[in-house]
Design a protein around this motif. Structure first.
Motif, mmCIF file in Angstrom:
data_model
loop_
_atom_site.group_PDB
_atom_site.id
_atom_site.type_symbol
_atom_site.label_atom_id
_atom_site.label_comp_id
_atom_site.label_asym_id
_atom_site.label_seq_id
_atom_site.Cartn_x
_atom_site.Cartn_y
_atom_site.Cartn_z
ATOM 1 N N MET A 128 0.935 -1.412 0.426
ATOM 2 C CA MET A 128 -0.182 0.128 -0.167
ATOM 3 C C MET A 128 1.103 1.009 -0.010
ATOM 4 N N ARG A 129 2.004 1.261 0.545
ATOM 5 C CA ARG A 129 2.836 2.422 1.415
ATOM 6 C C ARG A 129 3.743 3.072 -0.416
ATOM 7 N N LYS A 130 4.127 1.468 -1.066
ATOM 8 C CA LYS A 130 4.674 1.512 -2.537
ATOM 9 C C LYS A 130 4.070 1.441 -3.039
ATOM 10 N N CYS A 131 2.453 1.920 -3.301
ATOM 11 C CA CYS A 131 1.823 1.515 -4.456
ATOM 12 C C CYS A 131 1.274 3.351 -5.060
ATOM 13 N N PRO A 132 1.745 3.225 -6.473
ATOM 14 C CA PRO A 132 2.024 4.960 -7.205
ATOM 15 C C PRO A 132 0.387 5.742 -6.497
ATOM 16 N N LYS A 133 -0.732 4.946 -6.738
ATOM 17 C CA LYS A 133 -2.103 4.728 -6.566
ATOM 18 C C LYS A 133 -2.393 5.680 -5.410
ATOM 19 N N PHE A 134 -3.323 6.508 -5.264
ATOM 20 C CA PHE A 134 -4.603 6.806 -4.043
ATOM 21 C C PHE A 134 -4.990 6.071 -3.637
ATOM 22 N N ILE A 135 -5.191 4.830 -2.030
ATOM 23 C CA ILE A 135 -5.874 3.839 -2.112
ATOM 24 C C ILE A 135 -7.161 4.740 -1.264
ATOM 25 N N ILE A 136 -8.107 4.438 -1.903
ATOM 26 C CA ILE A 136 -8.918 5.189 -0.476
ATOM 27 C C ILE A 136 -9.523 4.152 0.521
ATOM 28 N N GLY A 137 -9.718 4.156 1.686
ATOM 29 C CA GLY A 137 -10.194 2.925 2.395
ATOM 30 C C GLY A 137 -12.080 3.040 2.402
ATOM 31 N N ARG A 138 -12.905 1.743 2.500
ATOM 32 C CA ARG A 138 -14.122 1.975 2.924
ATOM 33 C C ARG A 138 -13.810 0.737 3.986
ATOM 34 N N VAL A 139 -14.669 1.523 5.233
ATOM 35 C CA VAL A 139 -14.366 0.561 6.436
ATOM 36 C C VAL A 139 -15.751 0.680 6.837
ATOM 37 N N GLN A 140 -16.857 -0.360 6.681
ATOM 38 C CA GLN A 140 -18.328 -0.040 6.997
ATOM 39 C C GLN A 140 -18.414 -0.594 8.592
ATOM 40 N N GLY A 141 -17.540 -0.891 8.926
ATOM 41 C CA GLY A 141 -17.421 -1.344 10.835
ATOM 42 C C GLY A 141 -16.482 -1.548 11.360
ATOM 43 N N LYS A 142 -16.031 -2.417 12.817
ATOM 44 C CA LYS A 142 -15.655 -2.693 13.382
ATOM 45 C C LYS A 142 -14.019 -2.978 12.828
ATOM 46 N N THR A 143 -12.661 -2.503 13.488
ATOM 47 C CA THR A 143 -11.570 -3.280 13.039
ATOM 48 C C THR A 143 -10.888 -3.398 14.045
ATOM 49 N N VAL A 144 -10.101 -4.391 14.258
ATOM 50 C CA VAL A 144 -9.592 -4.712 15.273
ATOM 51 C C VAL A 144 -7.973 -5.404 14.519
ATOM 52 N N GLY A 145 -7.040 -5.273 15.248
ATOM 53 C CA GLY A 145 -5.487 -5.182 14.949
ATOM 54 C C GLY A 145 -4.436 -5.277 14.156
ATOM 55 N N GLY A 146 -4.511 -6.562 13.789
ATOM 56 C CA GLY A 146 -4.159 -5.331 11.569
ATOM 57 C C GLY A 146 -5.215 -4.824 10.962
ATOM 58 N N GLY A 147 -5.770 -5.139 11.127
ATOM 59 C CA GLY A 147 -7.420 -4.527 10.414
ATOM 60 C C GLY A 147 -7.200 -2.980 10.512
ATOM 61 N N VAL A 148 -6.517 -2.558 11.963
ATOM 62 C CA VAL A 148 -6.202 -0.846 12.502
ATOM 63 C C VAL A 148 -5.293 -0.530 11.204
ATOM 64 N N GLY A 149 -3.924 -1.127 11.126
ATOM 65 C CA GLY A 149 -3.081 -1.317 10.004
ATOM 66 C C GLY A 149 -3.196 -1.306 8.656
ATOM 67 N N VAL A 150 -3.926 -2.261 8.198
ATOM 68 C CA VAL A 150 -4.181 -1.494 6.984
ATOM 69 C C VAL A 150 -4.794 -0.494 6.785
ATOM 70 N N ALA A 151 -6.135 -0.035 7.575
ATOM 71 C CA ALA A 151 -6.897 1.347 7.658
ATOM 72 C C ALA A 151 -6.158 2.707 7.495
ATOM 73 N N SER A 152 -4.869 2.253 8.643
ATOM 74 C CA SER A 152 -4.353 2.531 8.834
ATOM 75 C C SER A 152 -2.997 3.503 7.353
ATOM 76 N N ALA A 153 -2.978 2.527 6.783
ATOM 77 C CA ALA A 153 -2.108 2.391 5.500
ATOM 78 C C ALA A 153 -2.513 2.328 3.985
ATOM 79 N N THR A 154 -4.387 2.684 3.851
ATOM 80 C CA THR A 154 -4.832 3.564 3.322
ATOM 81 C C THR A 154 -4.579 5.495 3.539
ATOM 82 N N ASP A 155 -4.573 5.478 1.712
ATOM 83 C CA ASP A 155 -4.315 7.010 2.060
ATOM 84 C C ASP A 155 -5.481 8.608 2.885
#
Length: 250
Positions: free
Chosen positions: A93-120
Motif C-alpha cells: 500500500m505504501r509503495k503503490c503509486p495510486k491513492f488508496i481510499i479505505g472504505r471501513v463499514q464496521g469494527k476493525t481490530v489489530g491488523g485491520g487497524v493497520g490496513v485502514a491506517s495504510a490507506t491514503d
C-alpha cells in the motif's frame, strides 16, 4: 458459507479491491499474500487511476490476524512468516503509486487497524470502532504500529495499544486523523466513497503519484523495519504467556 476471497473489479479507472473471510474478515496468510499482490498489480496497471480498498459483508471490516493460524505457530520462523503477511500488505500500500481510499463499514481490530491506517484517505461508518487487542494475548501491535502511529500520532497509537480491551469509536478515530469522514450508514458511505473516487479520476495521475511519494516520505526503511517487527511478534507468540492465553481463547 462463502469461501475466503480477494477480488478486483476495474470500472472507469477505479480499481475496487475487496477481501473477505467468513471469520469476521480475519486475514490468514494466503489472503494477505493475495491482497498484497492485487494491490501491487493495481498500482502498476495503466488502466487504474485510483484504488478503493474494502471488505465483504456488512459488519466487521477486519478482525485482524487469523486466530486459527496464530494458535498453530510453533517455531520462530513460522511466526516471522505469519506476521510478515501484514507487513507485506502495508508495504504494498505504501509503495503503490495510486491513492488508496479505505472504505471501513464496521469494527476493525489489530491488523485491520493497520490496513485502514495504510490507506491514503479513509472513510467509515459510525459503527467503525477500532481496537488494538494484541497485548491481550501477550504480543503487541509491532508490525502495524508504524502505520497506525503515522495516522494517529504516537499518543493516539499508545493509548489504544495499551488499553487493549477497549474499542474506540469512529468519532475518536476521525478526530485523531484515521478517518476523513464518518457516515450514518453503509449506503451513505458507499455513495461518498464512489463520488470521491470518481472525482480523483479527474486529476493528473502524475501529480497524484508525486503527492503520494511526498506523503509517505520517511518510511523508506519500512521493508526492513516491519520485517524486524515481525521477528519480535514471532518470538513473543511462542512465549509461555501467549501459548496459555491462546489455549484459553480457543
Amino acid at each position: 458459507m462463502t469461501a475466503p476471497y480477494v477480488k478486483e473489479e476495474i470500472i472507469n479507472g477505479i480499481s475496487t479491491i475487496e477481501f473477505f473471510h467468513p471469520a469476521h474478515n480475519s486475514l490468514p496468510g494466503d489472503i494477505l499474500a493475495k491482497l498484497a499482490k492485487t494491490i501491487t498489480e493495481a498500482g502498476n496497471s495503466e488502466e487504474v487511476k485510483v484504488i478503493i480498498l474494502k471488505s465483504g459483508g456488512d459488519r466487521t471490516f477486519c478482525a485482524g490476524a487469523s486466530f486459527k493460524e496464530l494458535i498453530n505457530i510453533n517455531d520462530a520462523g513460522t511466526g516471522k512468516v505469519f506476521f510478515s503477511g501484514f507487513a507485506n500488505v502495508i508495504n504494498a500500500m505504501r509503495k503503490c503509486p495510486k491513492f488508496i481510499i479505505g472504505r471501513v463499514q464496521g469494527k476493525t481490530v489489530g491488523g485491520g487497524v493497520g490496513v485502514a491506517s495504510a490507506t491514503d484517505y479513509c472513510m467509515a461508518t459510525k459503527f467503525a470502532s477500532i481496537k488494538l487487542s494484541e497485548l491481550n494475548i501477550g504480543i503487541g501491535p509491532f508490525v502495524v504500529g508504524p502505520a497506525v502511529e503515522r495516522k494517529l500520532g504516537l499518543s493516539g497509537m499508545s493509548q489504544i495499544a495499551i488499553d487493549a480491551n477497549s474499542f474506540y469509536d469512529a468519532e475518536w478515530a476521525r478526530q485523531k486523523g484515521l478517518y476523513a469522514s464518518v457516515h450514518e450508514s453503509t449506503e451513505a458511505l458507499d455513495e461518498a466513497v464512489q463520488a470521491f473516487a470518481e472525482n480523483l479520476c479527474n486529476y493528473n495521475p502524475e501529480a497524484m503519484k508525486e503527492m503520494k511519494k511526498i506523503m509517505w516520505a520517511g518510511t523508506e526503511n519500512w521493508d526492513e523495519l516491519l520485517a524486524e517487527r515481525a521477528v519480535i511478534s514471532g518470538r513473543l507468540v511462542l512465549s509461555e504467556f501467549t501459548k496459555e492465553t491462546l489455549k484459553r481463547f480457543k
